[in-house]
Design an enzyme around this catalytic site. Structure first.
Site, PDB file in Angstrom:
ATOM      1  N   LYS A 297       0.858  -1.191   0.000  1.00 13.65           N
ATOM      2  CA  LYS A 297       0.000   0.000   0.000  1.00 13.65           C
ATOM      3  C   LYS A 297       0.892   1.238   0.000  1.00 13.65           C
ATOM      4  O   LYS A 297       1.762   1.402   0.863  1.00 13.65           O
ATOM      5  CB  LYS A 297      -0.879  -0.042   1.252  1.00 13.65           C
ATOM      6  CG  LYS A 297      -2.200   0.667   1.109  1.00 13.65           C
ATOM      7  CD  LYS A 297      -3.075   0.296   2.295  1.00 13.65           C
ATOM      8  CE  LYS A 297      -4.334   1.121   2.348  1.00 13.65           C
ATOM      9  NZ  LYS A 297      -5.051   0.907   3.603  1.00 13.65           N
TER      10      LYS A 297
HETATM   11  O1  G3P Z   1      -7.813   1.785   5.304  1.00 14.32           O
HETATM   12  C1  G3P Z   1      -8.013   3.128   5.105  1.00 14.32           C
HETATM   13  C2  G3P Z   1      -9.364   3.690   5.360  1.00 14.32           C
HETATM   14  O2  G3P Z   1     -10.338   2.713   5.235  1.00 14.32           O
HETATM   15  C3  G3P Z   1      -9.471   4.542   6.594  1.00 14.32           C
HETATM   16  O3  G3P Z   1     -10.762   4.651   7.082  1.00 14.32           O
HETATM   17  O4  G3P Z   1     -12.353   5.243   8.869  1.00 14.32           O
HETATM   18  O5  G3P Z   1      -9.957   5.959   9.056  1.00 14.32           O
HETATM   19  O6  G3P Z   1     -11.461   7.033   7.408  1.00 14.32           O
HETATM   20  P1  G3P Z   1     -11.147   5.787   8.172  1.00 14.32           P
END
Ligand code: G3P
Length: 218
Positions: A88
């Site tokens: 990633k």
């Molecule tokens: O994996 C990255 C992404 O899904 C982050 O999510 O909830 O931190 O905005 P969030």
């Protein structure tokens, strides 16, 4: 649409995997830190354990370097952990360069922190296997995350890009449904959003009645 779980929590990964609908896992530095994992060896062992739980699923492991040489060196180490690891890489200038390097060298990538169609075009041009638009964070800032998924899906289809759209930053079961409608190839979700898809009050009421009636003939 494939289902990934967006966590580094092993119990949650096991629970989603046991459900039989899991196609992969995404993690990020924040999710790893949340599990209290410290040190490179521990982090790499954690990725290995995840790969051994979700057999045949793609597991995204994020680099923490931000310069080209650092990203490539780190990505090579991550990719060597297990064949199912997808490196990633953040959507930054050196990240784009690294995406191209990885793609030329047979290492699969997930380009993260995507917030615009332009970024998604660049990631596809650089050969990313997945592109991760953060739809929840877009909604949080007053824009429309699902609309971005639709736009990227349209562009990729017109241009014939192979990069898969991995909708990330999912906040609810409705996000999952909307992403499926909008043409996402993958949705990476918290466990509670996946389990939220199960729920409907009429299912509970209907089942209670069936169980009650079953007593009459059993
Ligand atoms: O994996 C990255 C992404 O899904 C982050 O999510 O909830 O931190 O905005 P969030």
């Amino acid at each position: 649409m494939k289902f990934f779980i967006d966590t580094a929590n092993l119990a949650q990964i096991k629970e989603a995997n046991d459900l039989g609908v899991l196609d992969g896992v995404t993690t990020n530095p924040s999710l790893m830190a949340k599990e209290g994992i410290k040190g490179q060896e521990a982090v790499y062992n954690h990725y290995k354990t995840i790969c051994e739980i979700v057999l045949n699923g793609d597991i995204s492991a994020e680099v923490v370097s931000t310069d080209f040489d650092g990203i490539v060196a780190e990505g090579k180490k991550l990719a060597a952990i297990h064949p199912n690891i997808v490196v990633k890489v953040p959507m930054i200038k050196d990240g784009v360069k690294a995406l191209k390097w990885f793609s030329d060298n047979g290492i699969r990538t997930n380009c993260t922190l995507i917030f615009s169609a332009g970024q998604a075009i660049l990631a596809a041009k650089a050969g990313a296997k997945y592109v991760s638009p953060f739809i929840g964070r877009i909604d949080d800032s007053g824009w429309d995350g699902v609309a971005l998924i639709e736009q990227i899906a349209r562009i990729y289809s017109i241009q014939g890009y192979d990069t898969e759209i991995l909708a990330a930053s999912i906040r609810s079961p409705l996000h999952i449904i909307k992403c499926a409608e909008a043409g996402a190839d993958v949705c990476t979700c918290p466990l509670e959003s996946i389990l939220g898809l199960l729920k409907h009050p009429l299912t509970d009421i209907g089942l209670a009645k069936f169980m009650e009636d079953a007593k009459k003939f059993s």
